[in-house]
Design a protein around this motif. Structure first.
Motif, PDB file in Angstrom:
ATOM      1  N   THR A   1       0.856  -1.184   0.000  1.00 40.95           N
ATOM      2  CA  THR A   1       0.000   0.000   0.000  1.00 40.95           C
ATOM      3  C   THR A   1       0.891   1.232   0.000  1.00 40.95           C
ATOM      4  O   THR A   1       2.090   1.155   0.309  1.00 40.95           O
ATOM      5  CB  THR A   1      -0.910   0.037   1.234  1.00 40.95           C
ATOM      6  OG1 THR A   1      -0.090   0.216   2.399  1.00 40.95           O
ATOM      7  CG2 THR A   1      -1.762  -1.213   1.361  1.00 40.95           C
ATOM      8  N   SER A   2       0.305   2.350  -0.301  1.00 42.18           N
ATOM      9  CA  SER A   2       1.061   3.606  -0.281  1.00 42.18           C
ATOM     10  C   SER A   2       1.639   3.867   1.106  1.00 42.18           C
ATOM     11  O   SER A   2       2.803   4.259   1.241  1.00 42.18           O
ATOM     12  CB  SER A   2       0.149   4.755  -0.706  1.00 42.18           C
ATOM     13  OG  SER A   2       0.839   5.970  -0.670  1.00 42.18           O
ATOM     14  N   ALA A   3       0.852   3.625   2.149  1.00 40.33           N
ATOM     15  CA  ALA A   3       1.322   3.854   3.517  1.00 40.33           C
ATOM     16  C   ALA A   3       2.487   2.930   3.873  1.00 40.33           C
ATOM     17  O   ALA A   3       3.459   3.358   4.509  1.00 40.33           O
ATOM     18  CB  ALA A   3       0.183   3.663   4.507  1.00 40.33           C
ATOM     19  N   GLU A   4       2.391   1.664   3.483  1.00 45.20           N
ATOM     20  CA  GLU A   4       3.484   0.723   3.757  1.00 45.20           C
ATOM     21  C   GLU A   4       4.767   1.149   3.048  1.00 45.20           C
ATOM     22  O   GLU A   4       5.850   1.114   3.630  1.00 45.20           O
ATOM     23  CB  GLU A   4       3.101  -0.687   3.299  1.00 45.20           C
ATOM     24  CG  GLU A   4       2.011  -1.329   4.115  1.00 45.20           C
ATOM     25  CD  GLU A   4       1.466  -2.586   3.485  1.00 45.20           C
ATOM     26  OE1 GLU A   4       0.960  -3.430   4.247  1.00 45.20           O
ATOM     27  OE2 GLU A   4       1.503  -2.735   2.240  1.00 45.20           O
TER      28      GLU A   4
ATOM     29  N   HIS B   1       5.640   4.196   1.960  1.00 48.42           N
ATOM     30  CA  HIS B   1       6.186   5.427   2.534  1.00 48.42           C
ATOM     31  C   HIS B   1       6.872   5.160   3.876  1.00 48.42           C
ATOM     32  O   HIS B   1       7.911   5.763   4.173  1.00 48.42           O
ATOM     33  CB  HIS B   1       5.102   6.493   2.672  1.00 48.42           C
ATOM     34  CG  HIS B   1       4.699   7.077   1.353  1.00 48.42           C
ATOM     35  ND1 HIS B   1       5.540   7.863   0.600  1.00 48.42           N
ATOM     36  CD2 HIS B   1       3.565   6.962   0.640  1.00 48.42           C
ATOM     37  CE1 HIS B   1       4.935   8.210  -0.518  1.00 48.42           C
ATOM     38  NE2 HIS B   1       3.728   7.676  -0.517  1.00 48.42           N
TER      39      HIS B   1
END
Length: 66
Positions: free
Chosen positions: A50-53, A55
């Motif tokens: 995911t984007s959060a992972e 980043h």
């Protein structure tokens, strides 16, 4: 429908990799706003984040936590 059937993944490798065979390549996954990662020697498979992972991972790399 899989992410690759919606839009082909366009993998790229870091400019730091030069022309070596041992590279990690990344691609943006438009359908999920995430990132796909693969080994350049095995272009048939990848793992997705995911984007959060992604980043969080990059942030930890930059701060020398890994």
């Amino acid at each position: 429908m899989s992410e690759t059937s919606q839009r082909p993944l366009l993998f790229r490798k870091s400019s730091y990799s030069a022309n070596t065979a041992n590279c990690v390549e990344v691609a943006e996954v438009a359908a999920t706003h995430g990132v796909a990662v693969r080994d350049s020697k095995n272009p048939g498979g990848h793992i997705s984040f995911t984007s959060a992972e992604w980043h969080a991972f990059v942030s930890d790399l930059k701060s020398d936590k890994l």
